[in-house]
Design a protein around this motif. Structure first.
Motif, short mmCIF file in Angstrom:
data_model
loop_
_atom_site.label_atom_id
_atom_site.label_comp_id
_atom_site.label_asym_id
_atom_site.label_seq_id
_atom_site.Cartn_x
_atom_site.Cartn_y
_atom_site.Cartn_z
N GLN A 316 -1.05 -1.47 -23.13
CA GLN A 316 -1.26 -0.45 -24.15
C GLN A 316 0.07 0.12 -24.65
N SER A 319 1.95 -1.75 -27.40
CA SER A 319 1.41 -1.70 -28.76
C SER A 319 1.73 -0.38 -29.46
N ARG A 320 2.47 0.50 -28.79
CA ARG A 320 2.79 1.80 -29.36
C ARG A 320 4.29 1.95 -29.56
#
Length: 444
Positions: A316, A319-320
């Motif tokens: 996660q 993806s940031r």
């Protein structure tokens, strides 16, 4: 359409199985299989004279391979990309990365057979039966996915052994053998891991004076299996030249682990350098589970309380955009105490070696205790909260039990440590002296 180059010549390529047989063998739905064929060209069934699809054993194994990769966290498109990447390197995907059991889309049981294998492996290690321990691991990897074996057998197994050592039930030699066997197996698997299918690098390392490498090593391996370019720098990585390493590798994310308070403090300078370069910084480890409040004192993203959570959190985070987290400021009193403890550490330990001789503790263990407590005090000061030291006091209590030290020795030791610190450092260490005073039982 993909090429079969690099595959083993003895794989059965004869078109033998109809659609119904393939669906039963793999657990897939007919619509899913048709979609995979149409979108990705995998598998490539032949056609009968009547126009019906006929599949080979190789086609079935290909489907099982793709299903296994999905169970490990890849999307179907990424799994197909990984298959083709391996084939394009003249290698056989079915050899490089094994398939799971039939119907592996069903989650493997977390109890029963897995627990039995873990307990049997622990028993073999405790008996110094290396051959049996290796055979059990081979059986586990044949029966379950590598991720399941790593997390449910090896990581949990070593955790149980470590707890038994702390309680005095297991010798250091037994613990070292188990760690050696587990690390050796992961090293071998890591060497055979497939090339990455995702762009970007993940840098994984342990801070200075931290030799606990197994969890970061497993994390590296499991990320490699998910198609990530994870690079493990190993244990006891110095801060010197780390800036140049970042410049050279240009990682997308840096992940570090800490098992005790001293290692947690060791993360701080690394996180500052990483954050200044707009790179993700993530961390985890045993000490952050024992002291949840400590997570707020490290500039970065906490990965969770387990390796399984850490894997998902890393995906996660990638993806940031990196979020800049500022380190907490420390009071002048904390800064002054940290400076004097750092400068006078050697003098304090020398004074303790002369003044303190608790009954029942061997000189070697006593010297180690002096050093560990002093370094932990410095770490707590660096992190801005002396109450984090409570966990180190629990460690000393464990030492009392392990060596049958008389009750009350902890109070006597803390009192002696406090007096030595006051003699060496004076009022500059007052905040530490006051904290230690609060730990001493009123009856002491």
């Amino acid at each position: 359409m993909y090429s079969r180059k690099g595959l083993m010549t003895d794989i059965n390529l004869a078109p033998t199985y109809n659609l119904k047989a393939v669906l039963k063998e793999t657990g897939l739905k007919a619509d899913t299989l048709r979609a995979w064929e149409r979108r990705y060209g995998l598998p490539e069934p032949a056609r009968s004279s009547g126009g019906h699809r006929l599949f080979s054993q190789h086609d079935i194994n290909t489907l099982k391979w793709l299903i296994t990769r999905q169970d490990e966290g890849l999307s179907i498109s990424r799994a197909v990309d990984l298959w083709r990447s391996i084939v394009n390197q003249d290698q056989a995907p079915l050899q490089v990365m094994p398939i799971g059991l039939p119907h592996s889309r069903v989650a493997p049981p977390m109890g029963g057979a897995v627990e039995e294998l873990r307990h049997a492996w622990i028993e073999a290690c405790m008996a110094f039966d290396e051959s049996c321990a290796e055979q059990l691991l081979t059986q586990a990897f044949a029966q379950f996915s590598p991720e399941t074996v790593c997390l449910e057998v090896l990581v949990k197994g070593l955790s149980e052994i470590g707890e038994s050592w702390y309680q005095g039930k297991v010798s250091a030699q037994q613990e070292h053998l188990a760690s050696s066997l587990a690390s050796r197996r992961i090293d071998a698997l890591l060497t055979a891991a497939p090339p990455p299918t995702y762009p970007g690098k993940i840098l994984i390392l342990c801070p200075p004076d931290d030799a606990h490498t197994f969890s970061p090593l497993v994390l590296t391996y499991l990320l490699r299996r998910r198609g990530r370019m994870a690079i493990f720098l190993g244990a006891n990585v110095p801060l010197q030249h780390f800036d140049e390493t970042l410049q050279s590798l240009k990682p997308q994310l840096v992940a570090m682990a800490a098992q005790d308070l001293r290692a947690a403090a060791g993360l701080l300078p690394f996180s500052e350098i990483v954050g200044s370069k707009d790179i993700h910084f993530a961390f985890g480890g045993r000490i952050f589970n024992l002291i949840p409040e400590l997570r707020d004192h490290i500039p970065g993203h906490f990965l969770g309380e387990s390796l399984a959570q850490g894997l998902d959190e890393l995906e996660q985070q990638l993806s940031r955009r990196p979020k800049q987290v500022q380190a907490r400021s420390k009071s002048t009193e904390y800064q002054k105490a940290e400076t004097v403890f750092t400068q006078q550490q050697a003098a304090l330990i020398a004074r303790l070696s002369v003044d303190l001789h608790p009954e029942g503790i061997r000189p070697h263990d006593l010297t180690r205790t002096h050093l560990q407590l002093t370094e932990s005090v410095i770490a707590a000061l660096e992190l801005g909260n002396l109450h984090f030291l409570a966990q180190e006091m629990d460690w000393f209590l464990g030492l009392e039990k392990q060596y049958a030290v008389p009750v009350g020795s902890l109070d006597a030791y803390i009192r002696g440590y406090q007096q030595a610190a006051q003699a060496v450092m004076g009022s500059d260490a007052q905040i530490v002296l006051d904290y230690l005073e609060g730990l001493i039982s009123p009856v002491a």
